[in-house]
Design an enzyme around this catalytic site. Structure first.
Site, PDB file in Angstrom:
ATOM      1  N   ASP A 116     -19.385   0.720  15.058  1.00  0.00           N
ATOM      2  CA  ASP A 116     -19.066   0.207  16.386  1.00  0.00           C
ATOM      3  C   ASP A 116     -17.575   0.358  16.667  1.00  0.00           C
ATOM      4  OD1 ASP A 116     -19.240  -1.713  18.797  1.00  0.00           O
ATOM      5  OD2 ASP A 116     -21.270  -1.809  17.981  1.00  0.00           O
ATOM      6  N   HIS A 163     -16.615  -5.337  21.457  1.00  0.00           N
ATOM      7  CA  HIS A 163     -18.027  -4.951  21.347  1.00  0.00           C
ATOM      8  C   HIS A 163     -18.535  -5.085  19.918  1.00  0.00           C
ATOM      9  CE1 HIS A 163     -21.537  -2.185  21.378  1.00  0.00           C
ATOM     10  NE2 HIS A 163     -21.635  -2.497  22.660  1.00  0.00           N
ATOM     11  N   SER A 320     -27.271  -3.142  23.145  1.00  0.00           N
ATOM     12  CA  SER A 320     -26.364  -3.351  22.005  1.00  0.00           C
ATOM     13  C   SER A 320     -26.555  -4.723  21.390  1.00  0.00           C
ATOM     14  CB  SER A 320     -24.906  -3.224  22.464  1.00  0.00           C
ATOM     15  OG  SER A 320     -24.561  -1.904  22.718  1.00  0.00           O
TER      16      SER A 320
END
Length: 379
Positions: A116, A163, A320
């Site tokens: 990620d 994220h 996600s």
């Protein structure tokens, strides 16, 4: 020979161990190995070194031009971040789930690579949760940074976006006995990424010996390099949990989202549902390339760059976020049943869903993830 160097080496073309910095083992024709090696300092301490990774040595038949960027499946930060105590955080994380969440931590630690944007490893929840592939890695080892950002530390994959931290927070929140290996392959706001970094990230995860790879990202085109590394993961018995994408698109025929759409036995492709069990407005779907739906509109940890002592969470929505729910569930099963292979883990998750009319024609299992049933039915 042992006094010099190395037990852990990552090569792009082939996994080998160097026996010395000056006289490496043959790399089977690969010109640009990514290598991590240890060298004795005069003090007797092992010092770790790593070279800049490149993927030029991998022969590929790519369906995309070289300028293609494999970007994260960006979530939607629709609410501002807030800071709160841990008990309130857990209520936010679990509060809207239409299912019970077991408190099962498992007897075995499960190693999970999170490919990620990195991790805010200053957050207390991640303390002692970082997987170290080799005991001689430096004290400040928090994963791998594969971006080409200047002045970076290869072993400190700092999350400049949030994220990756958000995704890892969901995993740790659900399954505290996880050991996370953050592998940063993308950086914002710089959009920094070299071609093939996803394939390299998968190779690193496999070489490091993880049990599960979480990929909350994707792209519209296949890449032979990624397929090669995903097959390598399959050969090593590693489960890959991947996001289906956020284009509100039917995945069918030539319309695919990779790596979730690679039809490999070791991949679980995850779409998103909201807290009412309906398909999230943004989520890709389709019985050809999506296996299961999980909650994808959720709070989790986000970096607090202003005050590291405060624990902050933020709301994000995306496949996600759905993906780490399935990853955590798989980790629970592996911890509880150490002899199970990924085939058994995958089939158990997909056979334990809540089958609903809302999901009947949207994914292969025709249902949504039910963590409680998945774990409890195997008591």
């Amino acid at each position: 020979m042992k006094s010099l160097i190395l037990l852990f080496t990552v090569l792009i073309g082939f996994e080998h161990f160097f026996v010395s910095k000056q006289n490496p083992v043959s790399t089977q024709g690969n010109q640009n190995p990514v290598n991590l090696y240890f060298e004795k300092e005069p003090s007797g301490k092992d010092r770790c070194h790593i070279n800049q990774p490149e993927l030029d040595a991998i022969e590929t038949v790519s369906a995309l031009p070289k300028v293609f960027k494999f970007k994260p499946d960006w979530s939607i930060p629709s609410k501002p971040s807030i800071c709160m105590p841990l008990n309130v955080y857990r209520e936010k994380l679990y509060g809207k789930l239409n299912m019970k969440v077991p408190t099962y931590n498992g007897s075995k630690k499960i190693k999970i690579a999170v490919i990620d944007t990195g991790l805010d490893f200053s957050i207390p929840a991640f303390k002692n949760k970082i997987y170290r592939p080799d005991h001689r890695l430096p004290e400040n080892f928090y994963g791998f940074d594969l971006t080409s950002m200047p002045n970076k530390n290869y072993f400190e994959p700092k999350d400049n976006n949030g994220h990756g931290t958000h995704v890892a927070g969901i995993i740790i929140g659900l399954f505290p006995n996880a050991e996370i290996l953050p592998i940063k392959y993308y950086d914002l706001p710089s959009n920094d990424q070299f071609d093939g970094s996803m394939a390299l990230a998968i190779r690193l995860a496999v070489t490091a010996g993880v049990d599960i790879i979480n990929i909350s990202g994707g792209g519209l085109g296949m890449d032979e390099r990624e397929m090669v590394e995903l097959r390598r993961a399959d050969d090593n018995g590693i489960l890959v949990v991947a996001a289906s994408g956020n284009d509100n698109s039917l995945l069918a025929g030539e319309n695919k989202f990779y790596p979730a759409s690679y039809q490999m036995e070791n991949i679980i492709s995850v779409m998103s549902h909201n807290d009412h069990g309906q398909k999230s407005k943004f989520s890709n779907y389709g019985t050809d390339f999506s296996h299961i739906a999980a909650l994808g509109e959720i709070y989790s940890y986000v970096p607090n760059h202003k005050n590291k002592k405060q624990r902050c969470i933020g709301f994000m929505a995306g496949t996600s976020q759905a993906t780490p729910f399935v990853t955590a569930t798989a980790a629970m099963l592996m911890s509880k049943n150490p002899s199970w292979d990924y085939h058994k883990v995958k089939s158990t998750i997909l056979s334990s869903v809540d089958k609903t009319d809302a999901m009947k024609d949207l994914n292969q299992s025709a249902g949504t993830l039910n963590i409680y049933r998945t774990i409890a039915k195997n008591e």
